[in-house]
Motif scaffolding. Structure first.
Motif, PDB file in Angstrom:
ATOM      1  N   VAL A  40       0.835  -1.213   0.000  1.00 17.50           N
ATOM      2  CA  VAL A  40       0.000   0.000   0.000  1.00 17.50           C
ATOM      3  C   VAL A  40       0.871   1.265   0.000  1.00 17.50           C
ATOM      4  O   VAL A  40       0.589   2.223  -0.723  1.00 17.50           O
ATOM      5  CB  VAL A  40      -1.046   0.004   1.140  1.00 17.50           C
ATOM      6  CG1 VAL A  40      -0.425   0.069   2.515  1.00 17.50           C
ATOM      7  CG2 VAL A  40      -2.015   1.179   0.972  1.00 17.50           C
ATOM      8  N   LEU A  41       1.962   1.275   0.757  1.00 18.99           N
ATOM      9  CA  LEU A  41       2.812   2.472   0.798  1.00 18.99           C
ATOM     10  C   LEU A  41       3.487   2.719  -0.552  1.00 18.99           C
ATOM     11  O   LEU A  41       3.741   3.856  -0.933  1.00 18.99           O
ATOM     12  CB  LEU A  41       3.868   2.361   1.912  1.00 18.99           C
ATOM     13  CG  LEU A  41       3.320   2.358   3.347  1.00 18.99           C
ATOM     14  CD1 LEU A  41       4.447   2.216   4.359  1.00 18.99           C
ATOM     15  CD2 LEU A  41       2.503   3.629   3.642  1.00 18.99           C
ATOM     16  N   TYR A  54      -2.624   9.947  -3.230  1.00 21.40           N
ATOM     17  CA  TYR A  54      -3.448   9.254  -4.233  1.00 21.40           C
ATOM     18  C   TYR A  54      -2.971   7.809  -4.320  1.00 21.40           C
ATOM     19  O   TYR A  54      -1.791   7.566  -4.595  1.00 21.40           O
ATOM     20  CB  TYR A  54      -3.311   9.968  -5.584  1.00 21.40           C
ATOM     21  CG  TYR A  54      -3.636   9.117  -6.791  1.00 21.40           C
ATOM     22  CD1 TYR A  54      -4.891   8.517  -6.943  1.00 21.40           C
ATOM     23  CD2 TYR A  54      -2.677   8.889  -7.783  1.00 21.40           C
ATOM     24  CE1 TYR A  54      -5.178   7.731  -8.054  1.00 21.40           C
ATOM     25  CE2 TYR A  54      -2.964   8.115  -8.907  1.00 21.40           C
ATOM     26  CZ  TYR A  54      -4.213   7.529  -9.029  1.00 21.40           C
ATOM     27  OH  TYR A  54      -4.491   6.746 -10.116  1.00 21.40           O
ATOM     28  N   CYS A  55      -3.855   6.856  -4.069  1.00 19.71           N
ATOM     29  CA  CYS A  55      -3.488   5.453  -4.209  1.00 19.71           C
ATOM     30  C   CYS A  55      -3.763   5.039  -5.649  1.00 19.71           C
ATOM     31  O   CYS A  55      -4.920   5.006  -6.078  1.00 19.71           O
ATOM     32  CB  CYS A  55      -4.278   4.559  -3.249  1.00 19.71           C
ATOM     33  SG  CYS A  55      -3.677   2.854  -3.333  1.00 19.71           S
ATOM     34  N   ALA A 174      -3.470 -13.698  -3.697  1.00 18.75           N
ATOM     35  CA  ALA A 174      -3.796 -12.294  -4.008  1.00 18.75           C
ATOM     36  C   ALA A 174      -2.628 -11.357  -3.684  1.00 18.75           C
ATOM     37  O   ALA A 174      -2.320 -10.447  -4.444  1.00 18.75           O
ATOM     38  CB  ALA A 174      -5.044 -11.860  -3.250  1.00 18.75           C
ATOM     39  N   GLU A 175      -1.958 -11.606  -2.566  1.00 14.26           N
ATOM     40  CA  GLU A 175      -0.908 -10.680  -2.129  1.00 14.26           C
ATOM     41  C   GLU A 175       0.371 -10.765  -2.967  1.00 14.26           C
ATOM     42  O   GLU A 175       1.232  -9.904  -2.877  1.00 14.26           O
ATOM     43  CB  GLU A 175      -0.572 -10.915  -0.665  1.00 14.26           C
ATOM     44  CG  GLU A 175      -1.642 -10.343   0.254  1.00 14.26           C
ATOM     45  CD  GLU A 175      -1.525 -10.902   1.660  1.00 14.26           C
ATOM     46  OE1 GLU A 175      -0.402 -11.259   2.058  1.00 14.26           O
ATOM     47  OE2 GLU A 175      -2.555 -10.972   2.351  1.00 14.26           O
ATOM     48  N   ARG A 176       0.485 -11.831  -3.751  1.00 13.02           N
ATOM     49  CA  ARG A 176       1.702 -11.985  -4.554  1.00 13.02           C
ATOM     50  C   ARG A 176       1.467 -11.663  -6.031  1.00 13.02           C
ATOM     51  O   ARG A 176       2.334 -11.821  -6.869  1.00 13.02           O
ATOM     52  CB  ARG A 176       2.236 -13.415  -4.417  1.00 13.02           C
ATOM     53  CG  ARG A 176       2.520 -13.805  -2.985  1.00 13.02           C
ATOM     54  CD  ARG A 176       2.851 -15.279  -2.888  1.00 13.02           C
ATOM     55  NE  ARG A 176       4.182 -15.539  -3.407  1.00 13.02           N
ATOM     56  CZ  ARG A 176       5.291 -15.485  -2.659  1.00 13.02           C
ATOM     57  NH1 ARG A 176       5.211 -15.196  -1.371  1.00 13.02           N
ATOM     58  NH2 ARG A 176       6.469 -15.729  -3.181  1.00 13.02           N
ATOM     59  N   LEU A 187      -4.219  -3.634  -2.911  1.00 12.26           N
ATOM     60  CA  LEU A 187      -3.330  -2.554  -3.346  1.00 12.26           C
ATOM     61  C   LEU A 187      -3.446  -1.334  -2.434  1.00 12.26           C
ATOM     62  O   LEU A 187      -2.448  -0.695  -2.117  1.00 12.26           O
ATOM     63  CB  LEU A 187      -3.686  -2.116  -4.771  1.00 12.26           C
ATOM     64  CG  LEU A 187      -3.308  -3.022  -5.940  1.00 12.26           C
ATOM     65  CD1 LEU A 187      -3.908  -2.460  -7.219  1.00 12.26           C
ATOM     66  CD2 LEU A 187      -1.793  -3.136  -6.079  1.00 12.26           C
ATOM     67  N   CYS A 188      -4.678  -0.990  -2.062  1.00 16.51           N
ATOM     68  CA  CYS A 188      -4.915   0.308  -1.408  1.00 16.51           C
ATOM     69  C   CYS A 188      -5.428   0.229   0.033  1.00 16.51           C
ATOM     70  O   CYS A 188      -5.553   1.254   0.695  1.00 16.51           O
ATOM     71  CB  CYS A 188      -5.868   1.146  -2.261  1.00 16.51           C
ATOM     72  SG  CYS A 188      -5.127   1.621  -3.841  1.00 16.51           S
TER      73      CYS A 188
END
Length: 278
Positions: A40-41, A54-55, A174-176, A187-188
């Motif tokens: 996210v960062l 803005y993401c 999903a995270e990879r 993502l956000c």
């Protein structure tokens, strides 16, 4: 149209409050596991001059928003400058700041995100990456075909079918995932980051103008028009792809993107025989 948008925003805000209010959900980025926090960062772009975050979500007009950030920062003369988009240079990412700087901006800056119907976004990524971009064909396409097709060993990766792509997503964590098809939620992180505004791809120019006004950007900065070569995913195209894909695949994939559907108030895809016969 305005009233409908208002109702939709209200539904989204209420749903996010209800879902993110559950005890197991993260309340801040510092409560996220390290990998999720890093993601996210790395997707939060910073404008210190106009005090906003803005993401960016790939396949949701993020290249145009990046152009705007570069113009606001003085790195680009105008949004209409014809050049290949560099997605890294002249942009400031929240991930590059210290924990104190990150916390300050998350607490005090205006935060926004743009979302899109999850299936439409996946189809857009599929057509763009496997239909047009050699790097993706070689990096992902070759592997997908080899994995899911009998005697697929000599594919150049440019003939991946939509079904093979969905099967690949089903087998991926999903995270990879690559950012172009990673769920927007991952993502956000809309539970860990409290966004002030959620714009949508369906109302792109009206929502973009709302944000530009809200951050008090100069009047000469406007959201770019869609490029003439761009082939958008139409309702008909989506209907065609969904109705020519095994229902089992779509049904099994939905749980992976269910937070994108529910939090951002998108209807689940209609893949009934009746709808597909139309």
């Amino acid at each position: 149209g305005e009233l409908e948008a208002e109702v939709l925003r209200d539904v989204r805000n209420r749903t996010i409050r209800a879902v993110c209010g559950q005890p197991a959900m993260p309340r801040s980025v510092w409560e996220l596991p390290a990998g999720q926090r890093r993601t996210v960062l790395r997707h939060l772009l910073v404008s210190d001059k106009y005090r906003f975050l803005y993401c960016y979500v790939p396949k949701v007009a993020c290249s145009n928003w990046k152009r705007i950030l570069k113009v606001l920062d003085g790195a680009l003369e105008s949004v209409d400058v014809k050049l290949k988009m560099d997605h890294k240079s002249d942009l400031v990412f929240l991930a590059d700041m210290s924990p104190d700087e990150i916390s300050y901006r998350l607490k005090n800056y205006y935060k926004f995100i743009f979302v899109r119907n999850p299936m439409e976004r996946l189809l857009s990524a599929y057509r763009n990456k496997f239909g047009e971009i050699k790097e993706y064909q070689q990096k992902y396409g070759v592997e997908i075909v080899r994995r899911y097709r009998k005697n697929g060993g000599n594919s150049a990766g440019d003939d991946v079918t939509f079904s093979e792509f969905l099967q690949y997503l089903l087998d991926e964590e999903a995270e990879r995932m690559n950012e172009h098809w990673m769920p927007i939620y991952n993502l956000c992180q809309p539970c860990a980051v409290r966004y002030d505004f959620i714009g949508s791809y369906e109302r792109l120019s009206a929502d973009a103008n709302h944000v530009l006004e809200r951050v008090q950007s100069p009047s000469f900065v406007r959201f770019p028009e869609r490029q003439p070569w761009y082939k958008p995913v139409t309702a008909e195209t989506l209907h065609y792809y969904l109705c020519n894909t095994q229902r089992r695949l779509i049904k099994e994939l939905l749980p992976k993107y269910i937070l994108d559907f529910s939090l951002f108030a998108y209807p689940l895809p209609n893949i009934t025989s009746e709808f597909c016969r139309q």
